[in-house]
Design a protein around this motif. Structure first.
Motif, PDB file in Angstrom:
ATOM      1  N   ASN A   1       0.532  -1.034   0.160  1.00 22.09           N
ATOM      2  CA  ASN A   1       0.377   0.069  -0.033  1.00 22.09           C
ATOM      3  C   ASN A   1       0.994   1.222   0.180  1.00 22.09           C
ATOM      4  OD1 ASN A   1      -2.044  -1.111   0.085  1.00 22.09           O
ATOM      5  ND2 ASN A   1      -1.730  -1.787   1.579  1.00 22.09           N
ATOM      6  N   LEU A   2       2.646   1.162   0.212  1.00 27.07           N
ATOM      7  CA  LEU A   2       3.542   1.960   0.392  1.00 27.07           C
ATOM      8  C   LEU A   2       4.170   2.654  -0.921  1.00 27.07           C
ATOM      9  CD1 LEU A   2       3.349   5.025   1.465  1.00 27.07           C
ATOM     10  CD2 LEU A   2       5.194   3.612   2.718  1.00 27.07           C
ATOM     11  N   ASN A   3       4.147   3.457  -2.013  1.00 27.37           N
ATOM     12  CA  ASN A   3       5.250   3.476  -2.975  1.00 27.37           C
ATOM     13  C   ASN A   3       5.924   4.849  -3.221  1.00 27.37           C
ATOM     14  OD1 ASN A   3       3.686   1.172  -3.580  1.00 27.37           O
ATOM     15  ND2 ASN A   3       3.555   1.781  -6.034  1.00 27.37           N
ATOM     16  N   VAL A   4       6.868   4.415  -2.547  1.00 25.71           N
ATOM     17  CA  VAL A   4       7.704   6.354  -2.844  1.00 25.71           C
ATOM     18  C   VAL A   4       8.734   6.447  -4.361  1.00 25.71           C
ATOM     19  CG1 VAL A   4       7.908   6.369  -0.487  1.00 25.71           C
ATOM     20  CG2 VAL A   4      10.037   4.760  -1.964  1.00 25.71           C
ATOM     21  N   GLU A   5       8.796   7.310  -4.881  1.00 23.40           N
ATOM     22  CA  GLU A   5       9.287   7.586  -6.116  1.00 23.40           C
ATOM     23  C   GLU A   5      10.134   8.974  -6.338  1.00 23.40           C
ATOM     24  OE1 GLU A   5       5.333   6.095  -8.707  1.00 23.40           O
ATOM     25  OE2 GLU A   5       6.578   8.785  -9.202  1.00 23.40           O
ATOM     26  N   ILE A   6      11.365   8.831  -6.815  1.00 25.54           N
ATOM     27  CA  ILE A   6      12.564  10.473  -6.815  1.00 25.54           C
ATOM     28  C   ILE A   6      12.645  10.448  -8.792  1.00 25.54           C
ATOM     29  CG2 ILE A   6      14.472   8.772  -6.380  1.00 25.54           C
ATOM     30  CD1 ILE A   6      14.702  11.906  -5.233  1.00 25.54           C
ATOM     31  N   GLY A   7      12.303  11.608  -9.119  1.00 19.73           N
ATOM     32  CA  GLY A   7      12.533  11.335  -9.841  1.00 19.73           C
ATOM     33  C   GLY A   7      13.113  13.466 -10.667  1.00 19.73           C
ATOM     34  N   TYR A   8      13.488  13.096 -12.015  1.00 17.68           N
ATOM     35  CA  TYR A   8      13.398  14.848 -12.770  1.00 17.68           C
ATOM     36  C   TYR A   8      12.371  15.695 -13.285  1.00 17.68           C
ATOM     37  CZ  TYR A   8      14.907  18.142 -16.077  1.00 17.68           C
ATOM     38  OH  TYR A   8      15.471  19.790 -16.654  1.00 17.68           O
ATOM     39  N   MET A   9      11.719  16.444 -13.470  1.00 21.80           N
ATOM     40  CA  MET A   9      10.507  16.491 -14.395  1.00 21.80           C
ATOM     41  C   MET A   9      11.213  18.012 -14.598  1.00 21.80           C
ATOM     42  SD  MET A   9       6.738  18.636 -12.840  1.00 21.80           S
ATOM     43  CE  MET A   9       6.535  16.492 -12.835  1.00 21.80           C
ATOM     44  N   LYS A  10      10.905  18.534 -16.475  1.00 21.88           N
ATOM     45  CA  LYS A  10      11.122  19.545 -16.833  1.00 21.88           C
ATOM     46  C   LYS A  10       9.736  20.040 -17.096  1.00 21.88           C
ATOM     47  CE  LYS A  10      14.322  21.620 -18.620  1.00 21.88           C
ATOM     48  NZ  LYS A  10      15.260  22.866 -18.313  1.00 21.88           N
ATOM     49  N   ASN A  11       9.374  21.587 -16.272  1.00 23.63           N
ATOM     50  CA  ASN A  11       8.076  21.860 -16.834  1.00 23.63           C
ATOM     51  C   ASN A  11       8.111  23.112 -17.313  1.00 23.63           C
ATOM     52  OD1 ASN A  11       5.823  23.541 -13.947  1.00 23.63           O
ATOM     53  ND2 ASN A  11       5.899  22.589 -16.256  1.00 23.63           N
ATOM     54  N   HIS A  12       7.597  22.954 -18.753  1.00 24.11           N
ATOM     55  CA  HIS A  12       7.711  24.150 -19.286  1.00 24.11           C
ATOM     56  C   HIS A  12       6.152  24.914 -19.093  1.00 24.11           C
ATOM     57  CE1 HIS A  12      11.180  23.772 -22.052  1.00 24.11           C
ATOM     58  NE2 HIS A  12      10.532  22.590 -21.609  1.00 24.11           N
ATOM     59  N   VAL A  13       6.140  26.475 -19.032  1.00 20.73           N
ATOM     60  CA  VAL A  13       4.900  26.990 -18.730  1.00 20.73           C
ATOM     61  C   VAL A  13       5.062  29.064 -19.484  1.00 20.73           C
ATOM     62  CG1 VAL A  13       3.372  28.182 -17.266  1.00 20.73           C
ATOM     63  CG2 VAL A  13       4.912  26.190 -16.157  1.00 20.73           C
ATOM     64  N   GLY A  14       4.373  28.491 -20.531  1.00 13.58           N
ATOM     65  CA  GLY A  14       4.801  29.990 -21.709  1.00 13.58           C
ATOM     66  C   GLY A  14       5.847  29.761 -21.974  1.00 13.58           C
ATOM     67  N   PRO A  15       6.680  31.165 -22.131  1.00  9.51           N
ATOM     68  CA  PRO A  15       8.130  30.847 -22.448  1.00  9.51           C
ATOM     69  C   PRO A  15       9.088  30.598 -21.431  1.00  9.51           C
ATOM     70  CG  PRO A  15       7.328  33.249 -21.517  1.00  9.51           C
ATOM     71  CD  PRO A  15       6.221  32.677 -21.760  1.00  9.51           C
ATOM     72  N   ASN A  16       8.934  30.024 -20.125  1.00 10.88           N
ATOM     73  CA  ASN A  16       9.782  30.254 -19.018  1.00 10.88           C
ATOM     74  C   ASN A  16       9.642  28.648 -19.458  1.00 10.88           C
ATOM     75  OD1 ASN A  16       9.722  32.791 -18.329  1.00 10.88           O
ATOM     76  ND2 ASN A  16       8.256  32.253 -17.796  1.00 10.88           N
ATOM     77  N   ASN A  17      10.461  28.221 -18.153  1.00 15.64           N
ATOM     78  CA  ASN A  17      10.767  26.556 -18.060  1.00 15.64           C
ATOM     79  C   ASN A  17      11.391  26.300 -17.291  1.00 15.64           C
ATOM     80  OD1 ASN A  17      13.989  25.180 -19.038  1.00 15.64           O
ATOM     81  ND2 ASN A  17      13.707  26.578 -20.656  1.00 15.64           N
ATOM     82  N   PHE A  18      11.066  25.008 -16.137  1.00 11.80           N
ATOM     83  CA  PHE A  18      11.955  25.463 -14.728  1.00 11.80           C
ATOM     84  C   PHE A  18      12.224  23.648 -14.226  1.00 11.80           C
ATOM     85  CE2 PHE A  18       8.583  28.228 -14.450  1.00 11.80           C
ATOM     86  CZ  PHE A  18       8.880  29.249 -14.471  1.00 11.80           C
TER      87      PHE A  18
END
Length: 242
Positions: free
Chosen positions: A200-217
């Motif tokens: 009943n329990l999972n953990v995760e870790i990773g990398y996210m690229k978030n593009h919002v309009g002209p910006n990216n994070f």
């Protein structure tokens, strides 16, 4: 024992790569706070209240500059109907507040209240799973100078592959279609490693690229997935599409 060693090696390698990315980004972007690597913490649960019904609870805290300053807080819940292990439908509501990067106390605080309708389905392929999520969101946005209404559609395509009994990798991409602007104004791409701690329990870790309009994070995404059963003799028809 072999699987455990393999799991430990992969976890160490992924954590090392993520730390290197974070430190590199922060080293060269200290003058631009929005360009520094941030964190994205998710706590997501599915709480079964009947054989085919459950209540989702999802909390998100986003921070920039490696969790030094909170940028975004979010919570959503609702009611999910899951007729089988492949499909589920959710009606829900959400609340969030957010601050721009160089904010002054609460003068620039923006809050949002949502209602949403969501459909998810998944297909198993050998030791892998392909999942789709469609979500239509109605958002009431309160800014310091104005209140607006916005309609948005999100589509997430996700691939999960088992590496061992307890270890898996997850990849997804999620574009956001804004009906007011009639274009895709945001996209989230994620690559991470997950570990099944218990049934009943999972953990995760990773990398996210978030593009919002002209910006990216750049974000280090950490996830805790759990499920609970609030009734007797429940059968496991839970589809983990988070």
């Amino acid at each position: 024992m072999v699987h455990f060693r393999y799991t430990a090696i992969l976890l160490k390698q992924l954590v090392f790569i993520i730390i290197c990315i974070a430190l590199t980004q922060n080293l060269f972007c200290q003058n631009e706070l929005k360009d520094a690597t941030g964190t994205w913490l998710v706590i997501s649960g599915n709480n079964s209240i009947a054989k085919k019904w459950r209540i989702p609870t999802v909390g998100v805290i986003r921070a920039y500059n490696l969790a030094e300053t909170t940028e975004f807080g979010f919570f959503r819940t609702g009611l999910t109907y899951a007729p089988n292990a492949k499909y589920n439908f959710t009606l829900g509501a959400a609340y969030l507040d957010t601050q721009p990067f160089d904010h002054d106390e609460f003068e620039t605080l923006t809050t949002q209240v949502w209602t949403y309708q969501e459909f998810c389905n998944s297909t198993k392929l050998y030791n892998s799973k392909v999942s789709q999520r469609f979500r239509l969101e109605q958002r009431w946005i309160s800014k310091p100078t104005e209140d607006i209404f916005n309609l948005r559609l999100r589509y997430r395509l996700q691939f999960t592959k088992d590496l061992s009994e307890h270890l898996y990798i997850k990849v997804f991409d999620e574009p956001f279609l804004d009906f007011e602007q009639a274009n895709i104004n945001q996209n989230r791409f994620y690559l991470g490693l997950g570990r099944r701690i218990t049934k009943n329990l999972n953990v995760e870790i990773g990398y996210m690229k978030n593009h919002v309009g002209p910006n990216n994070f750049d974000r280090i995404r950490m996830v805790f997935l759990f499920k609970t059963t609030l009734y007797k003799k429940a059968k496991d028809n839970f589809v983990n599409v988070n």
